[in-house]
Design a protein around this motif. Structure first.
Motif, PDB file in Angstrom:
ATOM      1  N   ILE A 127      31.346 -11.235  23.733  1.00 38.33           N
ATOM      2  CA  ILE A 127      30.080 -11.846  24.163  1.00 38.33           C
ATOM      3  C   ILE A 127      29.007 -10.801  24.403  1.00 38.33           C
ATOM      4  CG2 ILE A 127      28.985 -13.329  25.924  1.00 38.33           C
ATOM      5  CD1 ILE A 127      31.166 -14.754  24.299  1.00 38.33           C
ATOM      6  N   SER A 128      29.415  -9.682  25.054  1.00 42.09           N
ATOM      7  CA  SER A 128      28.425  -8.674  25.462  1.00 42.09           C
ATOM      8  C   SER A 128      29.055  -7.289  25.414  1.00 42.09           C
ATOM      9  CB  SER A 128      27.959  -8.977  26.896  1.00 42.09           C
ATOM     10  OG  SER A 128      27.207  -7.894  27.398  1.00 42.09           O
ATOM     11  N   ARG A 160      25.348 -18.181  17.055  1.00 43.50           N
ATOM     12  CA  ARG A 160      23.995 -17.632  17.282  1.00 43.50           C
ATOM     13  C   ARG A 160      23.145 -18.743  17.866  1.00 43.50           C
ATOM     14  NH1 ARG A 160      20.079 -14.042  13.547  1.00 43.50           N
ATOM     15  NH2 ARG A 160      21.593 -12.529  14.298  1.00 43.50           N
ATOM     16  N   ALA A 217      26.302 -18.142  24.242  1.00 42.40           N
ATOM     17  CA  ALA A 217      27.656 -17.737  23.817  1.00 42.40           C
ATOM     18  C   ALA A 217      28.592 -17.683  25.021  1.00 42.40           C
ATOM     19  CB  ALA A 217      27.597 -16.377  23.119  1.00 42.40           C
ATOM     20  N   HIS A 218      28.080 -17.168  26.131  1.00 44.41           N
ATOM     21  CA  HIS A 218      28.883 -17.100  27.361  1.00 44.41           C
ATOM     22  C   HIS A 218      29.273 -18.503  27.809  1.00 44.41           C
ATOM     23  CE1 HIS A 218      29.674 -16.703  31.706  1.00 44.41           C
ATOM     24  NE2 HIS A 218      30.144 -15.521  31.377  1.00 44.41           N
ATOM     25  N   ASN A 245      29.790 -13.627  19.830  1.00 46.06           N
ATOM     26  CA  ASN A 245      28.342 -13.783  19.968  1.00 46.06           C
ATOM     27  C   ASN A 245      27.627 -13.140  18.774  1.00 46.06           C
ATOM     28  OD1 ASN A 245      25.742 -14.012  20.843  1.00 46.06           O
ATOM     29  ND2 ASN A 245      25.980 -12.773  22.698  1.00 46.06           N
ATOM     30  N   ASP A 278      22.314 -14.055  21.104  1.00 49.22           N
ATOM     31  CA  ASP A 278      21.872 -15.141  21.996  1.00 49.22           C
ATOM     32  C   ASP A 278      20.544 -14.766  22.632  1.00 49.22           C
ATOM     33  OD1 ASP A 278      23.267 -13.163  23.552  1.00 49.22           O
ATOM     34  OD2 ASP A 278      23.460 -14.594  25.214  1.00 49.22           O
TER      35      ASP A 278
END
Ligand code: CP
Length: 323
Positions: A5-6, A104, A111-112, A126, A129
């Motif tokens: 995600i990140s 997207r 996405a989270h 992800n 986003d």
């Protein structure tokens, strides 16, 4: 970790595992038969609520080269126009047998939400986003830079970091999920990052980021960086072409564009990067974009390897990122 995600969720070991796996994937892509059997029987859904060329196509190519089946969903022409929510779209796709979801979305945090709201029990990747994160773009940028900084553009050795590298990121930082992701990943890998932007395009709270900030592009270039990453001016996130963020495209180009004069001042060591799509003549001139120092096409090529690595680590080796 079950999702990507990140960049903030990754340890240095996670990032190096992703980059080293991407190099292993890249090595398979020079063979006559590029397809690997690794994800045979799995289904990857590409869920795109926002336009994309590179990310969507390379996730599709990555999944197919790992022998997964791919379902492409674009919000244009779908029941989203009838008001269907992200949750109901996700539930529909899970019912169709998705094993992983690439998403997207124009909303930061989408996405989270998809990964953690309990709607679906599948890995979420992800693909960008809002203005928040674009982790696979940062990984392909790091893969490209790692090759150029440490090995003259050839594949990097395993566990190589970016210790000692200086990266300058220029332009519309405010709207850029790429800048946020790149700063986090490049600094995690040991690089020194300098952001360059007009004051109006610098986000509030940037002093908390692990980087320097300057308004003067020429001063940053005088430090002879290892890479200069030119960001797209995100006109679609502004109400008009400048949206009040800068006086005119011409003035933006003169102060913050990689124009011919600045391009000719770069030494051979500086790699020219851009996540795409390019606004030629605004943030970058054609001479720089098409030069031998430009690694923009390599970035796109490395995107397939990075996305193969992410799908492999989340699907084939069951959450191997961050375990
Ligand atoms: N770099 C990038 O995300 O490009 P696309 O919008 O074409 O996917």
């Amino acid at each position: 970790m079950k999702h990507l995600i990140s960049i903030a969720d990754l340890s240095l070991d996670d990032a190096l595992r992703l980059l080293d796996t991407a190099e292993a994937m890249a090595a398979t892509q020079s063979r006559a038969v590029k397809k690997l059997p690794t994800l045979r029987g799995k289904t990857v859904v590409n869920l795109f609520f926002e336009d994309s060329t590179r990310t969507r196509l390379s996730f599709e190519a990555a999944a197919k080269r790992l022998s997964a089946d791919v379902i492409n969903f674009s919000s244009k022409g779908s029941s989203v126009s009838k008001g269907e929510s992200l949750k109901d779209t996700a539930l529909t796709l899970q019912a169709m047998g998705a094993d992983a979801v690439v998403v997207r979305h124009s909303s930061s945090g989408a996405a989270h939400r998809l990964a953690h709201a309990g709607w679906i029990n599948r890995p979420v990747l992800n693909a960008g986003d809002g203005t928040h994160q674009h982790p696979t773009q940062a990984l392909l940028d790091a893969m490209t830079l790692r090759r150029h900084y440490t090995n003259g553009g050839r594949p990097a050795e395993p566990k190589t970091t970016l210790e000692g590298a200086h990266v300058v990121i220029v332009g519309d930082i405010l709207h850029s999920r790429v800048a946020r992701s790149d700063v986090q990943l490049m600094s995690l890998l040991g690089a020194h990052v300098t952001l360059v932007a007009p004051p109006t395009l610098v986000p509030v709270g940037v002093e908390e980021w692990p980087c320097d900030v300057t308004y003067n592009f020429d001063e940053a270039l005088a430090e002879n960086p290892d890479a200069v990453i030119m960001l797209r001016v995100q006109r679609e996130r502004m109400s008009s072409i400048g949206g009040g963020f800068f006086p005119s495209p011409g003035e933006y180009h003169r102060a913050y564009g990689l124009d011919i004069e600045r391009f000719e001042r770069l030494t051979e060591k500086t790699a020219i990067m851009h996540p795409g799509p390019l606004n030629r003549g605004l943030e970058i001139c054609a001479e720089a974009a098409d030069s031998v120092q430009s690694v923009i096409v390599e970035q796109v090529n490395n995107g397939v390897s990075v996305r193969m690595a992410a799908l492999y680590l989340l699907l084939a080796s069951q959450g191997a990122i961050n375990e």
